[in-house]
Design an enzyme around this catalytic site. Structure first.
Site, PDB file in Angstrom:
ATOM      1  N   VAL A 130       0.846  -1.194   0.000  1.00 50.04           N
ATOM      2  CA  VAL A 130       0.000   0.000   0.000  1.00 50.04           C
ATOM      3  C   VAL A 130       0.879   1.241   0.000  1.00 50.04           C
ATOM      4  O   VAL A 130       1.879   1.305   0.730  1.00 50.04           O
ATOM      5  CB  VAL A 130      -0.915   0.000   1.241  1.00 50.04           C
ATOM      6  N   SER A 131       0.537   2.238  -0.804  1.00 51.31           N
ATOM      7  CA  SER A 131       1.239   3.516  -0.857  1.00 51.31           C
ATOM      8  C   SER A 131       2.690   3.307  -1.284  1.00 51.31           C
ATOM      9  O   SER A 131       2.937   2.798  -2.376  1.00 51.31           O
ATOM     10  CB  SER A 131       1.127   4.239   0.486  1.00 51.31           C
ATOM     11  N   ASN A 132       3.676   3.653  -0.440  1.00 55.05           N
ATOM     12  CA  ASN A 132       5.065   3.368  -0.805  1.00 55.05           C
ATOM     13  C   ASN A 132       5.255   1.875  -1.031  1.00 55.05           C
ATOM     14  O   ASN A 132       6.014   1.457  -1.909  1.00 55.05           O
ATOM     15  CB  ASN A 132       6.012   3.849   0.297  1.00 55.05           C
TER      16      ASN A 132
END
Length: 505
Positions: A107-109
């Site tokens: 998720v995200s990075n």
């Protein structure tokens, strides 16, 4: 790559296993060292007492550049550990890429790292990729275009350091347009109004002087919101701007990409623990000892961002004041990061040099969309204000189609009324649905694909229904609020890629 730090006052550092202790005792097991000699440490601590250096910001290694390689290394390590700890039920020939299903996901990075690993893997180590709201710096789009509702989006494919540096400048002013938004109560309204006035000028990315003259002072927050939309943020993201104001993100990424040392204090920024007045004070041993568990892997945990150049002495960035002694959200530091992200002609030599270093580091992190045919499913909230869809998943879908000579194996589900932090706290609960629900769906859908039971769904917009009600008292979530990612979406919900153009309903 990890929450390692170096407390330059106490000499406490973090070992690879997350434990902390004196540098001398952990020598050889230290996860990060600021790279200063004993004399340089003593001088730095005398001039800037109680500061801490962070691996992500100050390692000089530009960690994001090796996300893909390092995820692949972690997979090989996992297979080696499984084979070392062999148990009944293991494959007869051991855990190998041929016998083991490997799904890179995050998720995200973490989503960006999973995509990077998919691109870096050319040997079949990874079977599939699932990414939620991936933070990705994209290769130049070179003809890839994004359209939403039949109209070209104002901007697409900017890297995080650019759209985030711009957003940090605009957000305190833009927040004034949404007085009911979560986080508004903490806004210093007079300081935000001063920020509005400071943004007026000749820079077309900010608030053009002519528009400001027509709108008057009360209209500047609306113009700041419009500037964010011109920068590729969704119009509906205005409500989220105040809660997403986070100058430490562009500051830390500027240091990371430019491979700056803690001693450089790039743009006048540092990190420290502070007291109630915002002044740097020594870290508590327990804070340092707990950092492995409390950090998200990037600066600053423990500690807060420090404005080293604030009149009257270094202070927490949130309490920074300008030349006139009034709180100004550290306009000076944010403008500095903005200038490094968007280099200007005729800048002083030192600024040009740092901007060139930043650009070089940034280029080492770019994603080109070539996943070598791996089935890939990406989900993201349309209202994402941390990683806007126009700079991440949407143009990446276009790059992937070009790399694979057509739609290929990448599917993308864009979820309406979903945002990056996925908070369901008061003020978010009645307006937004949980994106995590769709991330779990994506993992299940990919598993069905890997087991040969179903194909990935086509790229699509999933139209959710907010729960409504009063902030903090939204009705219970029901299936009607969160329809599934469809195996056969309606024509009006399909995201198409043709001739290099990503068309989003």
């Amino acid at each position: 790559m990890g929450p390692a730090f170096d407390d330059l006052h106490s000499g406490t550092v973090m070992a690879y296993d997350g434990t902390t202790g004196p540098r001398a005792e952990l020598r050889g097991r230290t996860a990060f060292d600021a790279g200063l000699s004993d004399a340089e440490r003593a001088r730095f601590d005398a001039e800037h007492p109680y500061r801490v250096a962070y691996k992500m910001a100050h390692s000089g290694m530009n960690p994001q550049a090796t996300w893909g390689r390092d995820v692949l290394r972690s997979i090989r390590l996992a297979l080696a550990v499984l084979n070392r700890d062999w148990r009944a039920g293991a494959p007869p020939a051991g855990y190998t890429p041929a016998s083991t299903t490997v799904l890179a996901t995050g998720v995200s990075n973490g989503g960006g790292a999973a995509v990077a690993a998919g691109e870096a893997d050319r040997t079949g180590l990874i079977d599939a990729v699932v990414a939620s709201e991936p933070q990705m710096n994209l290769a130049p789009l070179d003809g890839i275009r994004v359209r939403q509702g039949g109209r070209a989006v104002p901007a697409a494919g900017l890297p995080l350091i650019r759209y985030n540096a711009l957003a940090s400048l605009l957000q305190p002013c833009a927040a004034l347009a949404e007085p009911t938004a979560p986080g508004y109560a903490a806004l210093d309204v007079p300081a935000a109004r001063r920020r509005c006035a400071a943004l007026v000028g000749d820079d077309p990315r900010l608030i053009p002087r002519r528009d400001a003259e027509r709108a008057g002072p009360d209209g500047l927050p609306r113009l700041a919101q419009e500037a964010l939309v011109r920068a590729g943020f969704q119009p509906r993201s205005g409500y989220l701007q105040v809660s997403h104001y986070d100058p430490q993100t562009p500051a830390s990424y500027a240091m990371s990409f430019a491979r700056a040392s803690v001693d450089d204090a790039l743009c006048g920024y540092g990190w420290a623990r502070t007291d109630s007045s915002g002044s740097p004070v020594p870290y508590r041993p327990a804070e340092l000892a707990g950092a492995f568990g409390t950090s998200v892997g990037r600066a600053p945990v423990p500690g807060v961002l420090i404005d080293e150049n604030s009149p009257g002495g270094p202070v927490a960035d949130a309490r920074s004041v300008g030349p006139g002694g009034e709180h100004d959200y550290n306009l000076r530091g944010e403008r500095c990061v903005y200038r490094l992200a968007f280099p200007r002609p005729g800048a002083p030599r030192a600024e040009r040099d740092w901007a060139a270093r930043l650009a070089e580091g940034l280029d080492a992190t770019r994603r080109d969309g070539d996943l070598h045919g791996k089935p890939t499913l990406i989900v993201q909230g349309r209202d994402d204000t941390r990683v806007p869809v126009n700079h991440s998943s949407r143009p990446y879908l276009g790059l992937a189609s070009r790399a694979q000579d057509g739609p290929g194996a990448v599917s993308y589900a864009e979820i309406t009324h979903a945002h990056h932090s996925d908070s369901q706290a008061a003020g978010f609960d009645n307006r937004y649905v949980p994106l995590g629900y769709y991330y779990q769906q994506a993992l299940d859908l990919m598993w069905e694909r890997l087991q040969g039971r179903a194909e990935l769904p086509p790229s699509q917009v999933v139209r959710t229904v907010p729960r409504g009600g009063e902030p903090g008292h939204a009705p219970e979530l029901t299936p009607a609020n969160v329809p599934p990612i469809a195996a056969d979406p309606a024509a009006g919900d399909r995201i198409e890629v043709t001739g290099g153009t990503v068309r989003v309903p």
